[in-house]
Design a protein around this motif. Structure first.
Motif, PDB file in Angstrom:
ATOM      1  N   GLN A  59     -14.176 -17.398   6.031  1.00 34.95           N
ATOM      2  CA  GLN A  59     -15.564 -17.665   5.651  1.00 34.95           C
ATOM      3  C   GLN A  59     -15.696 -19.034   4.977  1.00 34.95           C
ATOM      4  O   GLN A  59     -16.669 -19.756   5.202  1.00 34.95           O
ATOM      5  CB  GLN A  59     -16.067 -16.558   4.721  1.00 34.95           C
ATOM      6  CG  GLN A  59     -16.245 -15.223   5.412  1.00 34.95           C
ATOM      7  CD  GLN A  59     -16.641 -14.115   4.443  1.00 34.95           C
ATOM      8  OE1 GLN A  59     -16.491 -14.272   3.217  1.00 34.95           O
ATOM      9  NE2 GLN A  59     -17.117 -12.989   4.999  1.00 34.95           N
ATOM     10  N   ALA A  98     -17.977 -19.999  -0.942  1.00 35.52           N
ATOM     11  CA  ALA A  98     -16.942 -19.435  -0.069  1.00 35.52           C
ATOM     12  C   ALA A  98     -15.563 -19.868  -0.523  1.00 35.52           C
ATOM     13  O   ALA A  98     -14.591 -19.090  -0.447  1.00 35.52           O
ATOM     14  CB  ALA A  98     -17.201 -19.858   1.375  1.00 35.52           C
ATOM     15  N   THR A 102     -10.053 -12.970   5.324  1.00 32.11           N
ATOM     16  CA  THR A 102     -11.492 -13.010   5.618  1.00 32.11           C
ATOM     17  C   THR A 102     -12.193 -14.058   4.767  1.00 32.11           C
ATOM     18  O   THR A 102     -13.044 -14.833   5.246  1.00 32.11           O
ATOM     19  CB  THR A 102     -12.112 -11.625   5.376  1.00 32.11           C
ATOM     20  OG1 THR A 102     -11.458 -10.651   6.203  1.00 32.11           O
ATOM     21  CG2 THR A 102     -13.599 -11.640   5.674  1.00 32.11           C
ATOM     22  N   ASN A 127     -23.111 -23.081  -0.338  1.00 29.95           N
ATOM     23  CA  ASN A 127     -22.491 -21.968   0.374  1.00 29.95           C
ATOM     24  C   ASN A 127     -21.011 -22.223   0.574  1.00 29.95           C
ATOM     25  O   ASN A 127     -20.178 -21.305   0.434  1.00 29.95           O
ATOM     26  CB  ASN A 127     -23.200 -21.794   1.717  1.00 29.95           C
ATOM     27  CG  ASN A 127     -22.709 -20.568   2.465  1.00 29.95           C
ATOM     28  OD1 ASN A 127     -22.454 -19.527   1.861  1.00 29.95           O
ATOM     29  ND2 ASN A 127     -22.560 -20.697   3.788  1.00 29.95           N
TER      30      ASN A 127
END
Length: 425
Positions: free
Chosen positions: A193, A152, A189, A148
């Motif tokens: 993240q 990101a 953004t 993950n």
């Protein structure tokens, strides 16, 4: 000095004996008729070359002596050996009560099983096999968090590239300002993240490492339980007291029912397959003694038997009071005929030879009053008393170490009737 003392002693004994014999002679002279000559048999003293040696005395000591004490305190329940018994190394000498030690052993066995279960549980939580290796990054939750985070990061990079491209386009008027602002917002953004994903990944990795620390603690607990079990097993084994070597029991003060502390003596053992003879040697012999010299010893228990040993140690210190040093010789004693504590007269054999004087045992008379040995030298039909020092030679003869020159002829019969100056034929 020793020779001068010996000569002085012989002179004093001779003076006493001569005085007594002179009294007998005066009584005989006072009679009406002179005494008749005493018929005796005589023999010539013999001389021959013998190995050189000097004589010393000493005491036998055990090769090893051990006062056996318990390693744990407890009450005696059995003493299977007695004084005089021969025991082998490892043979049971005394047994203490095993109950408490057995309970401690059972307790540590249960603790060991609990430690094993705790280790397996901690390993199963992280999916680790008992014999496997541990890699925190290979855990599913850590791998998912890492994936993950990497996704990101990729999105943040793409958003940054788009924002840069939109910035160039807005400068040329190809796109509107609002489209550029939208691209900048998408970049911010994506970067946020990515940062959050990184924190999640690090948290998962730290949690995996903490789980491994729990496994390590469980492994340490297991090792501690194993050590406690070994100590408990030793404590149980220590309640059985065994012989430290092959030897004889010379004392066994322990008895059934008696409580034995750590300082109490259960039994005393000696090893006597080899004995040490500690010889009290005059200091003037110090230069003559070397290791490996032969020593021939005799004890009163075997008066006509020689025991042969070797010099194994020479004490470098001389006692300033007695002017002697200890010479140690070892003797093989396979049949245990020699005992520790026996007094021995020994001859230390020196290199080369010397002239020895030998006479029959029948020519020697022991005077119990002065505890001396006497002979009568026959010369010109007259008996002359001599006090001599002797040492054993063989069954029929003795060696004269002082008092004769070797040229004398000695009476061998009717010694109790003779006196100094007695007429003989």
């Amino acid at each position: 000095m020793t020779r001068h003392l010996t000569a002085l002693t012989l002179a004093l004994i001779s003076l006493v004996l001569l005085s007594a014999c002179s009294g007998q002679k005066e009584v005989a002279a006072a009679g009406a008729a002179p005494p008749k000559p005493i018929a005796v048999e005589t023999v010539q003293a013999a001389t021959r070359t013998v190995p050189a040696a000097f004589e010393v005395t000493g005491t036998f000591a055990a090769d090893e002596t051990s006062d056996i004490a318990p390693l744990v305190a407890g009450r005696v329940i059995a003493t299977p050996v007695n004084v005089g018994d021969f025991v082998k190394q490892g043979q049971v000498v005394c047994e203490l009560d095993h109950a408490d030690a057995q309970l401690r052993l059972d307790q540590t066995k249960a603790q060991l099983e609990a430690a094993k279960a705790a280790l397996l549980q901690s390993q199963s939580r992280i999916g680790l096999k008992p014999e496997g290796t541990y890699d925190p990054s290979a855990l599913p939750e850590v791998a998912a968090a890492k994936a993950n985070y990497e996704s990101a990061q990729a999105q943040a990079k793409q958003a940054a590239a788009d924002s840069k491209r939109y910035e160039n386009l807005v400068a040329t008027g190809d796109i509107s300002r609002s489209a550029f602002e939208k691209a900048r917002t998408a970049q911010d953004t994506a970067e946020a993240q990515a940062h959050a994903a990184r924190q999640q990944y690090e948290a998962a990795l730290n949690a995996a490492r903490q789980s491994w620390y729990i496994v390590e603690n469980s492994q340490a607990g297991l090792q501690a339980a194993k050590s406690q079990l070994a100590q408990a097993e030793k404590g149980l084994a220590d309640t059985t007291i065994r012989a430290p070597f092959d030897g004889y029991i010379t004392a066994r003060p322990a008895a059934a029912g008696q409580y034995m502390g750590l300082t109490n003596k259960v039994a005393t053992m000696v090893r006597i397959g080899t004995l040490k003879l500690q010889l009290q040697t005059p200091e003037q012999r110090g230069a003559q003694v070397t290791l490996g010299m032969t020593v021939v010893a005799r004890v009163s228990a075997f008066p006509d038997r020689d025991f042969t040993g070797k010099v194994t140690a020479v004490n470098p210190s001389v006692d300033p009071a007695s002017r002697i040093f200890v010479l140690e010789a070892r003797f093989d004693n396979p049949k245990a005929e020699l005992k520790p504590g026996m007094f021995a007269t020994a001859r230390v054999m020196l290199p080369g030879g010397e002239t020895g004087i030998f006479i029959p045992k029948s020519a020697v008379l022991r005077d119990k009053t002065t505890d001396s040995y006497q002979v009568f030298v026959v010369e010109n039909q007259t008996a002359h008393l001599h006090v001599v020092l002797t040492s054993p030679a063989d069954n029929d003869t003795v060696r004269v170490t002082s008092g004769l020159t070797g040229a004398e002829r000695l009476a061998t019969t009717h010694l109790t009737e003779l006196y100094d100056g007695a007429k003989v034929n």
